[in-house]
Design a protein around this motif. Structure first.
Motif, PDB file in Angstrom:
ATOM      1  N   SER A 185      46.273  24.476  -7.168  1.00  0.00           N
ATOM      2  CA  SER A 185      45.159  25.156  -7.812  1.00  0.00           C
ATOM      3  C   SER A 185      45.411  26.645  -7.993  1.00  0.00           C
ATOM      4  N   LEU A 186      46.298  27.246  -7.197  1.00  0.00           N
ATOM      5  CA  LEU A 186      46.482  28.686  -7.344  1.00  0.00           C
ATOM      6  C   LEU A 186      47.923  29.073  -7.687  1.00  0.00           C
ATOM      7  N   ILE A 187      48.883  28.545  -6.920  1.00  0.00           N
ATOM      8  CA  ILE A 187      50.252  29.012  -7.096  1.00  0.00           C
ATOM      9  C   ILE A 187      50.860  28.485  -8.408  1.00  0.00           C
ATOM     10  N   THR A 188      50.678  27.194  -8.684  1.00  0.00           N
ATOM     11  CA  THR A 188      51.257  26.647  -9.913  1.00  0.00           C
ATOM     12  C   THR A 188      50.743  27.371 -11.161  1.00  0.00           C
ATOM     13  N   PHE A 228      54.184  20.187 -12.316  1.00  0.00           N
ATOM     14  CA  PHE A 228      54.870  19.942 -11.055  1.00  0.00           C
ATOM     15  C   PHE A 228      56.198  20.679 -11.078  1.00  0.00           C
ATOM     16  N   ASN A 229      56.382  21.593 -10.155  1.00  0.00           N
ATOM     17  CA  ASN A 229      57.670  22.265 -10.100  1.00  0.00           C
ATOM     18  C   ASN A 229      58.048  22.612  -8.670  1.00  0.00           C
ATOM     19  N   THR A 278      54.733  16.301  -2.157  1.00  0.00           N
ATOM     20  CA  THR A 278      54.221  15.135  -2.872  1.00  0.00           C
ATOM     21  C   THR A 278      53.249  15.576  -3.958  1.00  0.00           C
ATOM     22  N   LEU A 279      52.390  16.528  -3.604  1.00  0.00           N
ATOM     23  CA  LEU A 279      51.365  16.955  -4.547  1.00  0.00           C
ATOM     24  C   LEU A 279      51.899  17.900  -5.621  1.00  0.00           C
ATOM     25  N   ALA A 280      52.773  18.838  -5.222  1.00  0.00           N
ATOM     26  CA  ALA A 280      53.069  19.927  -6.140  1.00  0.00           C
ATOM     27  C   ALA A 280      54.450  19.879  -6.770  1.00  0.00           C
ATOM     28  N   ALA A 281      55.386  19.131  -6.164  1.00  0.00           N
ATOM     29  CA  ALA A 281      56.752  19.193  -6.695  1.00  0.00           C
ATOM     30  C   ALA A 281      57.057  18.057  -7.655  1.00  0.00           C
ATOM     31  N   GLY A 282      56.203  17.059  -7.685  1.00  0.00           N
ATOM     32  CA  GLY A 282      56.405  15.981  -8.631  1.00  0.00           C
ATOM     33  C   GLY A 282      57.114  14.790  -8.020  1.00  0.00           C
ATOM     34  N   SER A 283      57.484  13.855  -8.890  1.00  0.00           N
ATOM     35  CA  SER A 283      58.154  12.655  -8.394  1.00  0.00           C
ATOM     36  C   SER A 283      59.258  12.260  -9.361  1.00  0.00           C
ATOM     37  N   THR A 284      60.057  13.263  -9.735  1.00  0.00           N
ATOM     38  CA  THR A 284      61.183  13.017 -10.622  1.00  0.00           C
ATOM     39  C   THR A 284      62.473  13.304  -9.875  1.00  0.00           C
ATOM     40  N   PRO A 285      63.164  12.264  -9.397  1.00  0.00           N
ATOM     41  CA  PRO A 285      64.438  12.517  -8.719  1.00  0.00           C
ATOM     42  C   PRO A 285      65.385  13.184  -9.705  1.00  0.00           C
ATOM     43  N   MET A 300      68.687  16.016 -10.121  1.00  0.00           N
ATOM     44  CA  MET A 300      69.664  16.909  -9.503  1.00  0.00           C
ATOM     45  C   MET A 300      69.690  18.210 -10.272  1.00  0.00           C
ATOM     46  N   THR A 301      68.898  19.162  -9.795  1.00  0.00           N
ATOM     47  CA  THR A 301      68.800  20.412 -10.518  1.00  0.00           C
ATOM     48  C   THR A 301      68.707  21.551  -9.524  1.00  0.00           C
ATOM     49  N   ILE A 302      69.097  22.743  -9.989  1.00  0.00           N
ATOM     50  CA  ILE A 302      68.828  23.893  -9.139  1.00  0.00           C
ATOM     51  C   ILE A 302      67.810  24.807  -9.832  1.00  0.00           C
ATOM     52  N   ASN A 303      67.245  24.314 -10.923  1.00  0.00           N
ATOM     53  CA  ASN A 303      66.222  25.102 -11.600  1.00  0.00           C
ATOM     54  C   ASN A 303      64.891  24.923 -10.870  1.00  0.00           C
ATOM     55  N   PRO A 304      64.389  25.984 -10.281  1.00  0.00           N
ATOM     56  CA  PRO A 304      63.164  25.842  -9.474  1.00  0.00           C
ATOM     57  C   PRO A 304      61.928  25.532 -10.315  1.00  0.00           C
ATOM     58  N   LEU A 305      62.047  25.661 -11.625  1.00  0.00           N
ATOM     59  CA  LEU A 305      60.862  25.383 -12.448  1.00  0.00           C
ATOM     60  C   LEU A 305      60.779  23.906 -12.829  1.00  0.00           C
ATOM     61  N   ASP A 306      61.829  23.160 -12.503  1.00  0.00           N
ATOM     62  CA  ASP A 306      61.816  21.729 -12.808  1.00  0.00           C
ATOM     63  C   ASP A 306      61.007  20.960 -11.775  1.00  0.00           C
ATOM     64  N   SER A 307      60.587  19.774 -12.227  1.00  0.00           N
ATOM     65  CA  SER A 307      59.977  18.859 -11.279  1.00  0.00           C
ATOM     66  C   SER A 307      61.099  18.119 -10.565  1.00  0.00           C
ATOM     67  N   ILE A 308      60.946  17.922  -9.277  1.00  0.00           N
ATOM     68  CA  ILE A 308      61.967  17.206  -8.504  1.00  0.00           C
ATOM     69  C   ILE A 308      61.266  16.181  -7.617  1.00  0.00           C
ATOM     70  N   GLN A 309      62.056  15.473  -6.813  1.00  0.00           N
ATOM     71  CA  GLN A 309      61.444  14.644  -5.778  1.00  0.00           C
ATOM     72  C   GLN A 309      62.213  14.834  -4.483  1.00  0.00           C
ATOM     73  N   THR A 310      61.474  14.999  -3.394  1.00  0.00           N
ATOM     74  CA  THR A 310      62.131  15.126  -2.099  1.00  0.00           C
ATOM     75  C   THR A 310      62.197  13.759  -1.436  1.00  0.00           C
ATOM     76  N   MET A 311      62.939  13.703  -0.353  1.00  0.00           N
ATOM     77  CA  MET A 311      63.022  12.446   0.401  1.00  0.00           C
ATOM     78  C   MET A 311      61.640  12.023   0.872  1.00  0.00           C
ATOM     79  N   THR A 312      60.907  12.986   1.419  1.00  0.00           N
ATOM     80  CA  THR A 312      59.582  12.654   1.954  1.00  0.00           C
ATOM     81  C   THR A 312      58.650  12.173   0.845  1.00  0.00           C
ATOM     82  N   ALA A 313      58.692  12.856  -0.282  1.00  0.00           N
ATOM     83  CA  ALA A 313      57.788  12.479  -1.379  1.00  0.00           C
ATOM     84  C   ALA A 313      58.115  11.074  -1.870  1.00  0.00           C
ATOM     85  N   TYR A 314      59.394  10.725  -1.844  1.00  0.00           N
ATOM     86  CA  TYR A 314      59.767   9.368  -2.266  1.00  0.00           C
ATOM     87  C   TYR A 314      59.167   8.334  -1.315  1.00  0.00           C
ATOM     88  N   ILE A 315      59.274   8.611  -0.032  1.00  0.00           N
ATOM     89  CA  ILE A 315      58.734   7.655   0.954  1.00  0.00           C
ATOM     90  C   ILE A 315      57.247   7.442   0.707  1.00  0.00           C
TER      91      ILE A 315
END
Lengths: 316, 251, 291
Positions: free
Chosen positions: A151-154, A167-168, A245-252, A254-269
């Motif tokens: 609600s604020l940072i994104t 989601f980034n 899970t909420l803010a970074a998205g759910s797109t596995p 391989m990027t180093i661009n911080p503005l992309d949506s990614i998925q972490t191990m925890t978010a996948y679980i």
């Protein structure tokens, strides 16, 4: 002591023996039973670790019977739900790493600076107020941080970088960083407060100013504690779940661009367990394989942090 | 002997506590002046005002004046960093930094802007020699200072203080944590150093004051009770309280 | 003779400027953390205050935002606490007493101690995985209240053990000696002399651990606390939801109204946490006065 005492009493015939009955059955049973019960309580913690390890190993083993371990560890495509299915964990690892690095870039400088301020500069009264406030940051539930990120940072990030999606990694990373500031600051401050007053006095007596005492004496002397706090914070960021899970998205991804949506191990679980995954399916197994990876990494980091803190504590 | 330090009607308060009461003293140059008295009498407090180490304790208030070489040390003319460079201090417990022997001694000169390796090497060597430590450590200057014995550590701290070229050396019960042999070494060292430096020492050990110092000041409850040549103070004190103290009736 | 003649005032002025600059930098860095906390609270208050109405507490969640409430989540959280608190208290304090009073300083004790500090660093979602495999599947408790409460118990146990150990350690040796000298057995000494003194500290730790538990989301998502529950759990085996899960559910919906609901849910959660922490602080203060 009692044996000798008793002998003397036997000799003295007039003694009322009941008075010297030293056994009390009721008391003695409790006294023998309790340690056993308490040991049982203490063993729950061992059993928990045991349970975690056994669970992860068994299910991961089943998973690796289907998906070769090599494909899992070195595969660069993670697509467990959409065919063609692919289980390369590297995208999840890189996503996790991206978040963690951003978080540490936020938390380590801010946390360390706060620690130096609180330990070396702040008057007692200020310190008494600021310290608990910073510690509140560690007590805020992660779901609340997730909300804060969305609600604020994104929106802030989107207004600065037009290309950022809803989601980034940046937003989630920053907020995870804010969450772990108190880990860095409070553990580092503990380490710095443990530096003896006499070292500071020695430096001040040579004409050092405050920053010289702080940066050239206190920080080096507390260095192992500071490194340990950073490693722990790093490990905490890796295991953080709800914010990413909420803010970074759910797109596995391989990027180093911080503005992309990614998925972490925890978010996948979380993603898999939200769906109705049947027990025994390959997706179900993948939770454990990813969980195992997560567990091993954080476990090693924690052991490492404890090792640093202990190894270098005395030996400056 | 010329007076180097002039203390004039000094009052010091820690919050409500009146720690030093109307203290007036002159401390001679290139001699050893000892402060004695029971614990809590203010002797260490006075010592720590001479290099303004009390500044860092919140709630400290000072009235009156201290002049060193004619300059008021609590005035704006004097930077506290320079003051402490000129007025070195050695503490009760040896407090070497967690660094090498070399870096300990070079710490002060580096602070005050000396960067050339050659110059630093020279300073380290002369300081360690002045502190009679050079021969024991010259072959392992890069080793941690924590590997030295207590007495060696204290001499290292003296070398560290000398390295910034002070005029005055304050010793705050500098031997109280040491064994008798190390204590003796430090006392001998002090005797040598007084040719070049003005030394003010606080000691809880009357015999040490009698052995080492030229002048002795006796404190009680924040006041100066008696101040005279050491010999006179111990053989023929003029105040009853001094006599009671040095004869061991209290303290 | 002025010994300060050769003073390099310029060099010192420079060092002081650096000191001042760094001081400011440290102050700013510290205030960023504080400001972030303020921003977070204000943001949530602004978004959530409108929905903070009786409906929120009286109604079950529904597909429409208006009139949607979190009754089931609030009750679920409270039920979970009521189940967890006694179980984790007994096991946590039991383990702490064992480690502090009974355990011999040997390899086993060191292992348990090391294990506890390691467990405290295990990500909460891993506890969720354990709960899923152990309670939900192996013990066939399904996605029930009891499965959730047991999972969370394992999660908070290390916290409680460490806090209880500290409280027990703080009881002075003299109190134990006094009890032994009166002829008390070990257990009598522990139960009647040590524990009463340590209890406030132990309770503080338990409350703080509970406040950690009610904010946790990930492990409960894992064991399948449902996101949509329009009834109150009736028994230990019933399915349930808790406040953070409800908030998560609302947050995953696109409509702005649900976002407001999520914010008001968070306010409720934070107030609950505040109350618990406040009582822990009160307890601690009282405790500090007594010892």
């Amino acid at each position: 002591m009692s044996r000798q005492g008793l002998k003397t009493m036997d000799q003295a015939q007039t003694v009322n023996k009941e008075l010297y009955e030293f056994k009390n059955k009721r008391v003695s049973i409790m006294n023998k039973l309790m340690p056993v019960l308490l040991l049982l309580c203490a063993s729950v913690s061992i059993l928990t670790t045991f349970g975690i390890v056994v669970t992860l190993i068994t299910e991961t083993y089943h998973f690796f019977k289907v998906i070769p371990i090599f494909d899992f560890l070195f595969g660069t495509k993670w697509s467990p739900l959409i065919p063609p299915k692919s289980f390369g964990v590297l995208p999840l690892l890189s996503g996790t790493l991206l978040i963690t690095v951003i978080a540490c870039l936020v938390a380590i400088p801010l946390g360390l600076a706060s620690a130096i301020y609180l330990s070396e500069y702040a008057p007692k009264r200020v310190r008494k107020i600021i310290k608990p406030i910073l510690e509140v940051l560690a007590g805020v539930p992660t779901i609340v941080y997730g909300y804060f990120a969305l609600s604020l940072i994104t929106p802030m990030i989107q207004s600065v970088f037009g290309s950022a999606g809803v989601f980034n990694a940046l937003s989630a990373g920053i907020v995870v960083g804010i969450m772990i500031i108190p880990m860095v600051s409070s553990l580092s401050e503990d380490a710095m407060s443990a530096v003896p007053r006499s070292l500071r006095d020695g430096a001040y007596a040579l004409g050092a100013t405050r920053f010289e005492v702080a940066l050239k004496i206190v920080v080096p002397a507390a260095f192992s504690g500071i490194v340990a706090s950073a490693v722990l914070a790093f490990s905490r960021a890796i295991g953080e779940t709800m914010i990413v899970t909420l803010a970074a998205g759910s797109t596995p991804n391989m990027t180093i661009n911080p503005l992309d949506s990614i998925q972490t191990m925890t978010a996948y679980i979380v993603q898999v367990s939200l769906g109705d995954t049947p027990h025994g399916s390959i997706e179900y197994g993948s939770i454990f394989a990813v969980g195992m990876t997560l567990f091993v990494i954080t476990f090693l980091l924690n052991i490492f942090a404890q090792y640093i803190a202990r190894k270098f504590r005395e030996e400056y | 002997m010329e007076a180097l330090i002039n203390i004039n009607k000094l009052n010091l308060f820690y919050g409500d506590f009146h720690a030093l009461k109307d203290v007036s003293l002159t401390i001679p140059e290139k001699a050893i002046t000892a402060f004695i008295g029971p614990s809590g009498c203010g002797k260490s407090t006075l010592l720590r005002t001479l290099n303004r180490m009390n500044d860092m304790i919140p709630g400290t208030r000072i009235e009156g004046g201290i002049a060193i070489g004619g300059t008021e040390i609590y005035s704006d003319e004097v930077d506290v960093e320079t003051l402490r460079k000129k007025v070195g201090m050695v503490f009760q417990q040896p407090n070497p930094f967690p660094k090498s022997i070399y870096d300990n001694v070079a710490y002060g000169p580096r602070l005050h802007g000396i960067t050339s390796k050659k110059e630093l090497d020279e300073i380290v060597e002369t300081s360690l020699k002045s502190a009679v430590l050079w021969d024991e450590v010259k072959d392992h200057l890069k080793r941690s200072a924590f590997g030295l014995s207590g007495g060696q550590q204290q001499r290292l701290c003296i070398a560290r203080a000398l390295a910034v070229n002070p005029n005055i050396l304050l010793m705050d019960e500098a031997t109280s944590a040491l064994d008798p042999i190390s204590t003796l070494k430090i006392e001998e060292l002090a005797q040598e150093l007084k040719d070049k430096y003005t030394i003010v020492m606080v000691t809880h050990n009357m015999h040490q004051a009698a052995r080492v110092s030229n002048q002795t000041v006796f404190f009680l409850n924040g006041e100066v009770i008696e101040y005279s040549d050491t010999e006179k103070l111990f053989s023929n004190p003029s105040d009853q309280r001094t006599e009671d103290y040095i004869s061991g009736r209290f303290g | 003779m002025n010994i300060f003649q050769d003073a390099n005032r310029k060099q010192i002025a420079g060092r002081r400027r650096t000191d001042w600059l760094l001081h400011m930098l440290f102050v700013i860095a510290t205030s960023i953390g504080v400001l972030a906390l303020c921003a977070l609270i204000i943001d949530i208050l602004i978004d959530g205050i409108v929905r903070l109405q009786p409906d929120l507490f009286n109604n079950f969640p529904s597909r429409k935002a208006d009139g949607s409430g979190m009754k089931s989540a609030l009750v679920g959280t409270i039920y979970m606490l009521l189940i967890m608190a006694p179980i984790s208290f007994i096991f946590g304090v039991g383990a702490a007493i064992y480690l502090e009073e009974y355990a011999k300083k040997g390899r086993l004790t060191r292992l348990i101690q090391l294990n506890i500090s390691t467990l405290a660093g295990v990500p909460s979602i891993v506890y969720g995985i354990l709960g899923l495999a152990l309670f939900v599947r192996l013990l066939a408790l399904d996605r029930s209240l009891i499965a959730g409460a047991l999972t969370m118990t394992l999660l908070v146990l290390p916290i409680i053990i460490v806090a209880a150990q500290e409280a027990i350690r703080a009881v002075p040796r003299s109190r134990r000696d006094a009890s032994f000298a009166l002829g008390a057995t070990k257990w009598q000494t522990v139960s009647r002399s040590v524990m009463p003194s340590a209890l406030p500290g132990v309770l503080t730790g338990v409350i703080l651990a509970m406040s950690r538990a009610i904010g946790e989301t990930a492990p409960l998502v894992m064991i399948g606390a449902l996101t949509y529950v329009a009834f109150l759990p009736d028994g230990l085996r019933d399915s349930f939801t808790v406040i953070p899960i409800q908030v998560y559910n609302w947050l995953s919906k696109p409509q702005i109204e649900f976002k407001e609901l999520a914010a008001s849910g968070i306010i409720v959660l934070l107030v609950l946490l505040l109350l618990m922490n406040f009582s822990a602080i009160l307890l601690r203060n009282k405790y500090q006065k007594n010892v």
